[in-house]
Motif scaffolding. Structure first.
Motif, PDB file in Angstrom:
ATOM      1  N   ARG A 146     -12.217   1.145   2.746  1.00 52.81           N
ATOM      2  CA  ARG A 146     -12.627   1.359   1.351  1.00 52.81           C
ATOM      3  C   ARG A 146     -11.989   0.356   0.398  1.00 52.81           C
ATOM      4  NH1 ARG A 146     -12.185   7.398  -0.427  1.00 52.81           N
ATOM      5  NH2 ARG A 146     -13.360   6.523  -2.164  1.00 52.81           N
ATOM      6  N   GLY A 147     -11.087  -0.462   0.935  1.00 51.61           N
ATOM      7  CA  GLY A 147     -10.429  -1.471   0.112  1.00 51.61           C
ATOM      8  C   GLY A 147      -9.207  -2.011   0.822  1.00 51.61           C
ATOM      9  N   LYS A 148      -8.513  -2.914   0.147  1.00 50.01           N
ATOM     10  CA  LYS A 148      -7.318  -3.533   0.719  1.00 50.01           C
ATOM     11  C   LYS A 148      -6.142  -2.565   0.575  1.00 50.01           C
ATOM     12  CE  LYS A 148      -4.314  -7.507   0.360  1.00 50.01           C
ATOM     13  NZ  LYS A 148      -3.960  -8.692  -0.410  1.00 50.01           N
ATOM     14  N   THR A 149      -5.661  -2.053   1.709  1.00 47.79           N
ATOM     15  CA  THR A 149      -4.549  -1.103   1.660  1.00 47.79           C
ATOM     16  C   THR A 149      -3.245  -1.835   1.386  1.00 47.79           C
ATOM     17  OG1 THR A 149      -4.291  -1.213   4.056  1.00 47.79           O
ATOM     18  CG2 THR A 149      -5.627   0.586   3.184  1.00 47.79           C
ATOM     19  N   VAL A 150      -2.356  -1.141   0.715  1.00 47.59           N
ATOM     20  CA  VAL A 150      -1.038  -1.675   0.392  1.00 47.59           C
ATOM     21  C   VAL A 150      -0.087  -1.152   1.456  1.00 47.59           C
ATOM     22  CG1 VAL A 150       0.766  -1.771  -1.359  1.00 47.59           C
ATOM     23  CG2 VAL A 150      -1.635  -1.658  -2.046  1.00 47.59           C
ATOM     24  N   GLY A 151       0.397  -2.047   2.309  1.00 43.74           N
ATOM     25  CA  GLY A 151       1.205  -1.638   3.448  1.00 43.74           C
ATOM     26  C   GLY A 151       2.600  -1.173   3.104  1.00 43.74           C
ATOM     27  N   ALA A 152       3.233  -1.735   2.089  1.00 42.66           N
ATOM     28  CA  ALA A 152       4.629  -1.411   1.791  1.00 42.66           C
ATOM     29  C   ALA A 152       4.780  -0.101   1.025  1.00 42.66           C
ATOM     30  CB  ALA A 152       5.252  -2.543   0.978  1.00 42.66           C
ATOM     31  N   ALA A 167       1.675   6.297   0.646  1.00 42.16           N
ATOM     32  CA  ALA A 167       0.832   7.100  -0.241  1.00 42.16           C
ATOM     33  C   ALA A 167       1.274   8.554  -0.230  1.00 42.16           C
ATOM     34  CB  ALA A 167      -0.631   6.974   0.169  1.00 42.16           C
ATOM     35  N   LEU A 168       1.427   9.127   0.960  1.00 36.25           N
ATOM     36  CA  LEU A 168       1.854  10.518   1.104  1.00 36.25           C
ATOM     37  C   LEU A 168       3.075  10.569   1.993  1.00 36.25           C
ATOM     38  CD1 LEU A 168      -1.571  12.243   1.830  1.00 36.25           C
ATOM     39  CD2 LEU A 168      -0.250  12.409  -0.265  1.00 36.25           C
ATOM     40  N   THR A 212      -4.594   1.978  -6.623  1.00 34.45           N
ATOM     41  CA  THR A 212      -5.201   3.294  -6.777  1.00 34.45           C
ATOM     42  C   THR A 212      -4.734   4.181  -5.639  1.00 34.45           C
ATOM     43  OG1 THR A 212      -7.158   2.312  -7.799  1.00 34.45           O
ATOM     44  CG2 THR A 212      -7.394   4.549  -6.953  1.00 34.45           C
ATOM     45  N   LEU A 213      -4.279   5.373  -5.998  1.00 34.61           N
ATOM     46  CA  LEU A 213      -3.934   6.375  -4.990  1.00 34.61           C
ATOM     47  C   LEU A 213      -5.234   7.042  -4.563  1.00 34.61           C
ATOM     48  CD1 LEU A 213      -1.849   8.076  -3.418  1.00 34.61           C
ATOM     49  CD2 LEU A 213      -1.754   9.589  -5.420  1.00 34.61           C
ATOM     50  N   SER A 222      -4.056   7.203   0.881  1.00 33.24           N
ATOM     51  CA  SER A 222      -3.788   5.777   1.069  1.00 33.24           C
ATOM     52  C   SER A 222      -3.663   5.128  -0.299  1.00 33.24           C
ATOM     53  CB  SER A 222      -4.896   5.110   1.891  1.00 33.24           C
ATOM     54  OG  SER A 222      -6.142   5.230   1.235  1.00 33.24           O
ATOM     55  N   MET A 223      -3.091   3.937  -0.305  1.00 40.28           N
ATOM     56  CA  MET A 223      -2.948   3.182  -1.542  1.00 40.28           C
ATOM     57  C   MET A 223      -3.819   1.939  -1.402  1.00 40.28           C
ATOM     58  SD  MET A 223      -1.250   3.500  -4.372  1.00 40.28           S
ATOM     59  CE  MET A 223       0.191   4.447  -3.990  1.00 40.28           C
ATOM     60  N   ILE A 224      -4.734   1.754  -2.342  1.00 38.40           N
ATOM     61  CA  ILE A 224      -5.662   0.623  -2.310  1.00 38.40           C
ATOM     62  C   ILE A 224      -5.341  -0.303  -3.476  1.00 38.40           C
ATOM     63  CG2 ILE A 224      -8.094  -0.067  -2.471  1.00 38.40           C
ATOM     64  CD1 ILE A 224      -7.708   1.473   0.049  1.00 38.40           C
TER      65      ILE A 224
END
Length: 193
Positions: A106-112, A115-116, A143-144, A170-172
């Motif tokens: 759904r988008g580029k996830t933020v690895g560092a 999210a939960l 975006t969370l 997830s964090m996008i």
């Protein structure tokens, strides 16, 4: 006193009376306008200060700056996103039926960024029947993304599965794509999270 003088005095008294009545009406209108304005301001400010609650969810701000979300029904996701935005949280909320999940990508996830999770660095933590979101852990242009799958009310089917609902986060970074619902194989296999 002549007739003309007497008439002039009555005319002056009538004009003074009218002027005083006009002032009273103007003051009443002004006071009514002020009261109406204060009522409108209170109607806007009170929910902003105390939080937002609907039949589907409640949003409030905790003393530590985190935002508390308590979901009662899986509905009004768009309004929940707006209320979270007003509280400083950029979020994408999706409600899915049991056994479904959003397709990855759904988008580029933020690895560092977590999210939960239970740690202080997580953007959101499950606690005491609700979700506490820390806006400070959501970076600029992030975006969370929260996906709730399942039933908000217990049914015979969910009792058999021993799962009412599941939350995935997830964090996008950047724009979040739409959710494309697909079958969730872990829902049926018993590997419930």
């Amino acid at each position: 006193m002549t007739f003309e003088e007497h008439l002039l005095m009555e005319l002056k008294a009538e004009i003074a009376d009218r002027t005083e009545r006009h002032r009273r009406v103007t003051r009443r209108l002004y006071a009514g306008g002020v009261v109406g304005l204060l009522a409108a301001a209170a109607a806007f400010a009170v929910p902003m200060l105390t939080g937002t609650e609907t039949s589907a969810y409640a949003v409030s701000t905790n003393a530590d700056g985190t935002v508390r979300v308590e979901i009662k029904e899986f509905k009004d996701a768009d309004q929940l996103e707006q209320d979270l935005g007003a509280a400083g949280v950029t979020a994408d909320i999706t409600y899915l039926p049991p056994g479904k999940e959003c397709k990855t990508g759904r988008g580029k996830t933020v690895g560092a960024v977590t999210a939960l999770g239970p740690g202080a660095d997580a953007a959101a933590r499950m606690r005491d029947g609700g979700l506490d979101i820390d806006p400070r852990n959501i970076g600029k242009d992030q975006t969370l993304v929260l996906e709730f799958a399942g039933n908000d009310k217990e049914t015979n089917e969910t009792r058999k599965q021993n799962t009412l609902w599941r939350l995935t986060g997830s964090m996008i970074k950047g724009q979040v794509g739409p959710c494309v619902a697909i079958d969730d194989p872990s829902w049926k296999s018993g590997n419930k999270s």
